[in-house]
Design an enzyme around this catalytic site. Structure first.
Site, mmCIF file in Angstrom:
data_model
loop_
_atom_site.group_PDB
_atom_site.id
_atom_site.type_symbol
_atom_site.label_atom_id
_atom_site.label_comp_id
_atom_site.label_asym_id
_atom_site.label_seq_id
_atom_site.Cartn_x
_atom_site.Cartn_y
_atom_site.Cartn_z
ATOM 1 N N HIS A 98 4.653 1.231 3.219
ATOM 2 C CA HIS A 98 4.030 0.818 1.908
ATOM 3 C C HIS A 98 4.392 -0.843 1.921
ATOM 4 O O HIS A 98 5.258 -1.150 2.261
ATOM 5 C CB HIS A 98 4.378 1.428 0.742
ATOM 6 C CG HIS A 98 3.602 0.842 -0.671
ATOM 7 N ND1 HIS A 98 4.019 -0.394 -1.255
ATOM 8 C CD2 HIS A 98 2.533 1.495 -1.404
ATOM 9 C CE1 HIS A 98 3.160 -0.673 -2.414
ATOM 10 N NE2 HIS A 98 2.176 0.430 -2.207
ATOM 11 N N GLU A 170 -4.281 -0.346 2.223
ATOM 12 C CA GLU A 170 -4.097 -1.113 0.936
ATOM 13 C C GLU A 170 -3.834 -2.425 1.232
ATOM 14 O O GLU A 170 -2.821 -2.973 1.500
ATOM 15 C CB GLU A 170 -2.696 -0.355 0.164
ATOM 16 C CG GLU A 170 -3.013 1.197 -0.113
ATOM 17 C CD GLU A 170 -1.891 1.488 -0.932
ATOM 18 O OE1 GLU A 170 -2.247 2.117 -2.047
ATOM 19 O OE2 GLU A 170 -0.716 1.551 -0.489
#
Ligand code: PGA
Length: 262
Positions: A98, A170
């Site tokens: 992430h 993302e």
């Protein structure tokens, strides 16, 4: 290419929710998800909530993920969690790379590759997160940047293993409180490029089986425009899904849209 039927919908809680809060949320979610059998749901809570949630979710109605994992079985790594530990809990997914892990905890593409391969060896589903910083977008180098992230993350992954991987795109600049929501058309172009890169690595057939999720400031307003993009197979949601009722509104929106299409 025919769009994958299943829609993947999940949320990373980041450093939010005590065990009591996690259980209350999960109970609500369990009540909701039965209404939408066509979606693949997942939640990615902090480690301390994992056992408790695993006990509540018996039949994979919701897949459960860990937010990170070390690639070694054990060792002198204070503060880390190993695949053996997560395997004992019965975690389904390992979120890897992430942007907050990359930005604030120094995770490199090479480290992410070790984790991806370990997750696969253990039979977990690696949810490999990629995303470019704003400067790359400004210089029109996003695709090259993402290409490198994917190629390193997937290095040494076999064709068979690749079928188990999920990707989350993302953009760093779209995530969190100060995030700028990405234009759906931009997301469409990037997802198509990710699919192309996966095709070059594993062949078109395998690439078509890998879910590519979008994340970063997803909310009720932009859910459908993102899902309308051909290579967007699902959404990886932060803030807008931390309240189960708000998550439910997103599920209903997608469900209504799918029904209209039939
Ligand atoms: P956000 O978080 O939806 O709150 O922007 C997305 C993420 O970090 O996965």
């Amino acid at each position: 290419m025919i769009k994958m039927d299943t829609i993947y919908l999940g949320t990373n809680w980041k450093m939010h929710k005590t065990l009591a809060e996690a259980k209350a949320y999960t109970q609500e979610l369990l009540d909701y998800v039965v209404r939408f059998p066509q979606f693949r749901f997942f939640v990615i809570p902090p480690y301390t909530d994992l056992w408790g949630i695993r006990e509540m979710v018996k039949h994979k109605e919701i897949l459960i993920g860990a937010q990170n994992m070390h690639y070694l079985d054990e060792g002198a790594h204070t503060g880390e969690i190993s695949p053996r530990m997560l395997s004992e809990i019965g975690v389904d997914i390992i979120e890897i790379g992430h942007s907050e892990r990359r930005q604030f905890y120094g995770e490199t593409d090479f480290f992410i590759n070790e984790k991806t391969r370990t997750a696969l060896q253990y039979g977990f589903t690696p949810l490999v997160c990629i995303g470019e910083p704003m400067i790359e977008k400004e210089f029109d180098t996003s695709l090259a940047y993402l290409d490198r992230q994917i190629r390193i993350a997937m290095h040494g992954v076999t064709n068979e293993q690749a079928k188990k991987v999920w990707i989350a795109y993302e953009p760093v600049w779209a995530i969190g409180e100060n995030g700028i929501p990405a234009e759906p058309e931009y997301v469409g172009v990037v997802h198509a490029h990710i699919r192309k890169t996966l095709g070059e690595l594993f062949g078109k057939e395998t690439a078509a089986m890998i879910p590519i999720l979008f994340g970063g400031s997803v909310n009720e307003m932009n859910t459908l425009p993102y899902l309308e993009q051909e290579d967007v197979n699902g959404l990886f949601i932060g803030r807008a899904a931390w309240d189960a009722k708000s998550f439910l509104r997103i599920m209903k929106l997608i469900d209504g849209w799918k029904r209209e299409q039939k």
